[in-house]
Write an enzyme that holds these catalytic residues in place. Structure first.
Site, PDB file in Angstrom:
ATOM      1  N   GLY A 162      29.460  45.248  47.144  1.00 33.88           N
ATOM      2  CA  GLY A 162      30.906  45.073  47.055  1.00 33.88           C
ATOM      3  C   GLY A 162      31.519  46.142  46.162  1.00 33.88           C
ATOM      4  N   ASN A 163      32.750  45.948  45.761  1.00 35.73           N
ATOM      5  CA  ASN A 163      33.382  46.878  44.810  1.00 35.73           C
ATOM      6  C   ASN A 163      34.378  46.106  43.949  1.00 35.73           C
ATOM      7  OD1 ASN A 163      36.180  47.087  46.064  1.00 35.73           O
ATOM      8  ND2 ASN A 163      34.913  47.732  47.796  1.00 35.73           N
ATOM      9  N   ARG A 164      34.968  46.782  42.972  1.00 40.12           N
ATOM     10  CA  ARG A 164      35.765  46.091  41.948  1.00 40.12           C
ATOM     11  C   ARG A 164      37.222  45.848  42.339  1.00 40.12           C
ATOM     12  NH1 ARG A 164      32.357  46.375  37.577  1.00 40.12           N
ATOM     13  NH2 ARG A 164      31.149  48.296  37.459  1.00 40.12           N
ATOM     14  N   ALA A 210      40.018  47.918  49.871  1.00 47.72           N
ATOM     15  CA  ALA A 210      38.956  48.860  49.482  1.00 47.72           C
ATOM     16  C   ALA A 210      37.762  48.605  50.396  1.00 47.72           C
ATOM     17  CB  ALA A 210      38.591  48.658  48.020  1.00 47.72           C
TER      18      ALA A 210
END
Ligand code: C5P
Length: 212
Positions: A25-27, A92
């Site tokens: 995943g990402n932030r 994102a």
């Protein structure tokens, strides 16, 4: 505002599964996309929000559809992009994902583990290829500050979008944003100094896009 009324906004990260319990995943917090959705609603747009796996409060008066993976987001875009007049692609979306997902939890072993990744299709570029006349598309570029402008302009061309909102890496997950907007017809627009908190920036961006 122009004659357009229907806006589609994507927000939040994608989670790309590795096995039954793990993901890449990402932030991204989804905060900017949710603020954009609220600002567009307040400006009179009919808003649909495609929202990833985040814990944001859902803006009222907006149709929300949830996704986790880039595949799920692609399906939602297939369904909703044809009906919108403008797409703001603030999600994102992962650039890479595991091509094969184990249905079990991969056990820990003493050795190292190598993950193979494949590129995720560029969803906003696919929308740009399929668009009908009059549909406008806004993409985002999150980059190192020193390469922000050059990479954002390159993405504007490569993805075939009308606008790129370029912002430095520090924007991700933060409450504020210091963005520059590049347009396909060669303009570079800096928001006013007081539009750095994500809600104020969102109101400014929606007003700018509505007036284009
Ligand atoms: O290439 P990069 O990931 O930096 O591009 C960011 C922009 O492209 C964002 O608008 C994002 O939503 C979109 N994107 C996409 N599909 C991907 C990766 C990014 O639509 N697989």
């Amino acid at each position: 505002m122009a004659a357009e009324r229907r806006i589609l906004i994507t927000a939040g990260p994608t989670y790309e599964p590795i096995d039954a319990v793990r993901f890449i995943g990402n932030r991204s917090s989804g905060r900017l996309g949710c603020a954009l959705a609220a600002a567009a609603r307040d400006a009179g747009w009919d808003v649909t929000l495609l929202l990833g796996p985040v814990a944001q409060d859902l803006p009222e008066g907006i149709a929300v559809h949830r996704f986790e993976t880039s595949d799920e987001l692609a399906d939602l875009l297939d369904r909703h992009f044809p009906n919108c007049d403008m797409l703001i692609m603030a999600a994102a979306v992962a650039d890479y994902r595991p091509p094969v997902v184990s249905e079990r939890k991969t056990p820990r072993t003493a050795g190292s583990l190598t993950l193979k990744l494949e590129p995720v299709p560029d969803l906003v570029a696919q929308c740009a290829e399929q668009r009908r006349p009059g549909q406008r598309i806004v993409g985002f570029a999150l980059e190192e500050p020193t390469q922000l402008a050059s990479r954002a302009k390159e993405k504007l061309r490569r993805k075939g979008v009308d606008y790129i909102v370029a912002n430095p890496l520090a924007t991700m997950g933060a409450g504020s944003i210091q963005a520059v907007v590049f347009t396909a017809d060669g303009r570079e627009i800096t928001p006013p100094n007081d539009a750095t908190d994500k809600s104020a920036f969102s109101r400014w961006l929606i007003e700018f896009l509505s007036g284009e």
